[in-house]
Write a protein that holds these residues in place. Sequence first.
Motif, PDB file in Angstrom:
ATOM      1  N   GLU A 119      36.067  49.747  11.343  1.00 20.80           N
ATOM      2  CA  GLU A 119      37.231  50.556  10.408  1.00 20.80           C
ATOM      3  C   GLU A 119      36.519  51.713   9.749  1.00 20.80           C
ATOM      4  O   GLU A 119      36.896  52.577   9.341  1.00 20.80           O
ATOM      5  CB  GLU A 119      37.782  49.635   9.395  1.00 20.80           C
ATOM      6  CG  GLU A 119      38.948  50.316   8.676  1.00 20.80           C
ATOM      7  CD  GLU A 119      40.066  50.874   9.477  1.00 20.80           C
ATOM      8  OE1 GLU A 119      40.437  51.998   9.085  1.00 20.80           O
ATOM      9  OE2 GLU A 119      40.561  50.016  10.333  1.00 20.80           O
ATOM     10  N   GLN A 120      35.149  51.362   9.515  1.00 19.78           N
ATOM     11  CA  GLN A 120      34.131  52.394   8.801  1.00 19.78           C
ATOM     12  C   GLN A 120      33.446  53.383   9.705  1.00 19.78           C
ATOM     13  O   GLN A 120      32.660  53.944   9.286  1.00 19.78           O
ATOM     14  CB  GLN A 120      33.043  51.528   7.879  1.00 19.78           C
ATOM     15  CG  GLN A 120      33.668  50.827   6.783  1.00 19.78           C
ATOM     16  CD  GLN A 120      32.806  49.677   5.999  1.00 19.78           C
ATOM     17  OE1 GLN A 120      31.797  49.700   6.434  1.00 19.78           O
ATOM     18  NE2 GLN A 120      33.531  48.980   5.367  1.00 19.78           N
ATOM     19  N   VAL A 147      35.746  64.150  12.331  1.00 21.41           N
ATOM     20  CA  VAL A 147      37.055  63.738  12.376  1.00 21.41           C
ATOM     21  C   VAL A 147      37.350  62.674  11.795  1.00 21.41           C
ATOM     22  O   VAL A 147      38.649  62.272  11.579  1.00 21.41           O
ATOM     23  CB  VAL A 147      37.576  64.030  13.797  1.00 21.41           C
ATOM     24  CG1 VAL A 147      37.788  65.541  14.342  1.00 21.41           C
ATOM     25  CG2 VAL A 147      36.981  63.145  14.705  1.00 21.41           C
ATOM     26  N   ARG A 148      36.396  61.557  11.332  1.00 25.13           N
ATOM     27  CA  ARG A 148      36.917  60.584  10.947  1.00 25.13           C
ATOM     28  C   ARG A 148      35.709  59.994  10.240  1.00 25.13           C
ATOM     29  O   ARG A 148      34.378  60.005  10.545  1.00 25.13           O
ATOM     30  CB  ARG A 148      37.190  59.304  12.112  1.00 25.13           C
ATOM     31  CG  ARG A 148      37.586  57.857  11.551  1.00 25.13           C
ATOM     32  CD  ARG A 148      37.856  57.152  12.786  1.00 25.13           C
ATOM     33  NE  ARG A 148      37.674  55.728  12.287  1.00 25.13           N
ATOM     34  CZ  ARG A 148      38.820  54.937  12.099  1.00 25.13           C
ATOM     35  NH1 ARG A 148      39.974  55.657  12.394  1.00 25.13           N
ATOM     36  NH2 ARG A 148      38.926  53.694  11.865  1.00 25.13           N
ATOM     37  N   GLY A 149      35.939  59.463   9.170  1.00 21.97           N
ATOM     38  CA  GLY A 149      34.730  58.554   8.246  1.00 21.97           C
ATOM     39  C   GLY A 149      35.017  59.185   6.712  1.00 21.97           C
ATOM     40  O   GLY A 149      35.124  60.246   6.482  1.00 21.97           O
ATOM     41  N   GLN A 150      34.627  58.147   5.897  1.00 15.86           N
ATOM     42  CA  GLN A 150      34.513  58.329   4.193  1.00 15.86           C
ATOM     43  C   GLN A 150      33.498  59.375   4.049  1.00 15.86           C
ATOM     44  O   GLN A 150      32.150  59.261   4.593  1.00 15.86           O
ATOM     45  CB  GLN A 150      34.651  57.096   3.746  1.00 15.86           C
ATOM     46  CG  GLN A 150      36.032  56.297   3.690  1.00 15.86           C
ATOM     47  CD  GLN A 150      35.908  55.120   2.719  1.00 15.86           C
ATOM     48  OE1 GLN A 150      34.683  54.738   2.375  1.00 15.86           O
ATOM     49  NE2 GLN A 150      36.958  54.423   2.679  1.00 15.86           N
ATOM     50  N   ASP A 151      33.436  60.368   3.141  1.00 14.55           N
ATOM     51  CA  ASP A 151      32.560  61.216   3.029  1.00 14.55           C
ATOM     52  C   ASP A 151      32.039  60.624   1.729  1.00 14.55           C
ATOM     53  O   ASP A 151      32.007  61.449   0.649  1.00 14.55           O
ATOM     54  CB  ASP A 151      33.094  62.607   2.946  1.00 14.55           C
ATOM     55  CG  ASP A 151      32.158  63.578   2.675  1.00 14.55           C
ATOM     56  OD1 ASP A 151      32.349  64.695   2.134  1.00 14.55           O
ATOM     57  OD2 ASP A 151      31.081  63.481   2.878  1.00 14.55           O
ATOM     58  N   LEU A 152      31.004  59.654   1.866  1.00 11.92           N
ATOM     59  CA  LEU A 152      30.513  59.238   0.698  1.00 11.92           C
ATOM     60  C   LEU A 152      28.951  59.257   1.024  1.00 11.92           C
ATOM     61  O   LEU A 152      28.405  59.426   2.043  1.00 11.92           O
ATOM     62  CB  LEU A 152      30.696  57.594   0.605  1.00 11.92           C
ATOM     63  CG  LEU A 152      32.089  57.379   0.574  1.00 11.92           C
ATOM     64  CD1 LEU A 152      32.222  55.636   0.508  1.00 11.92           C
ATOM     65  CD2 LEU A 152      32.656  57.667  -0.866  1.00 11.92           C
TER      66      LEU A 152
END
Length: 239
Positions: A119-120, A147-152
């Motif tokens: 999911e990550q 295009v996918r992924g949390q910007d942390l």
Amino acid sequence: MALRPTSSPRSPYLFHFEGQTVALGQALYLQRINDRLREQGYSTRPTYWDQAYLKEGQQGSLAWGQSRAEPEDPQQLNSVGVSCRSSEFWSALYARSFAAAAAQQGDTLYMPQLPSWLEQARAWEKIPFAPQEGPLPLEPAGCWVRVRGQDLAGQPLGLFQLESPDYFWAFGSGKDLKELLLLCRSLADRCAGFEQATAYLGYDLTYSSIRLPLACARPLQEELFFAGVDCETLFWEPA
């Protein structure tokens, strides 16, 4: 602001291009992705650390998945390729979760969940061009946009040599890539090649990827190691 030491666990790196998807990263995760795809009838193209990536005469094109021979040690797995678009890829990965969902009358139905490591997962797609910051000329093969992924901040970085014998790419969150670009510029005074570091902006106008001359690979890995930044790497030859 300094580049943050890695604080997030590893997850796969996914690359979508020309109707294909390639997963890079930790061997255990790649094996699980490979299994899910094969369960859905896809013919995958795994590669391993003891195999060549680029055949003579194929420079300038993506060359993942050239060999299909499977060694005895699954820990040698370092990429899984498959001929399917992004939507088809994710449908295949979700299929096992849907199959395990409650199906008896009266059962409470929940949206099937992927494992947290999947999911990550972060994903990029190749596009012809994107806004760039840096002196490198336009890459003929295109550039990579997240295009996918949390910007942390504090996520592992990927350093991968993909299409060219002369360059490699850095992948991570927008915040980490911003600090990585500053690090590259600070290294330009004492290490050749870093003055050519070129970043590409994504759809959200944050940094999506950074392209660097191959000569920068070893000194950059050393700097990131001392900064406590976790890196996953793939180079055609030892960098």
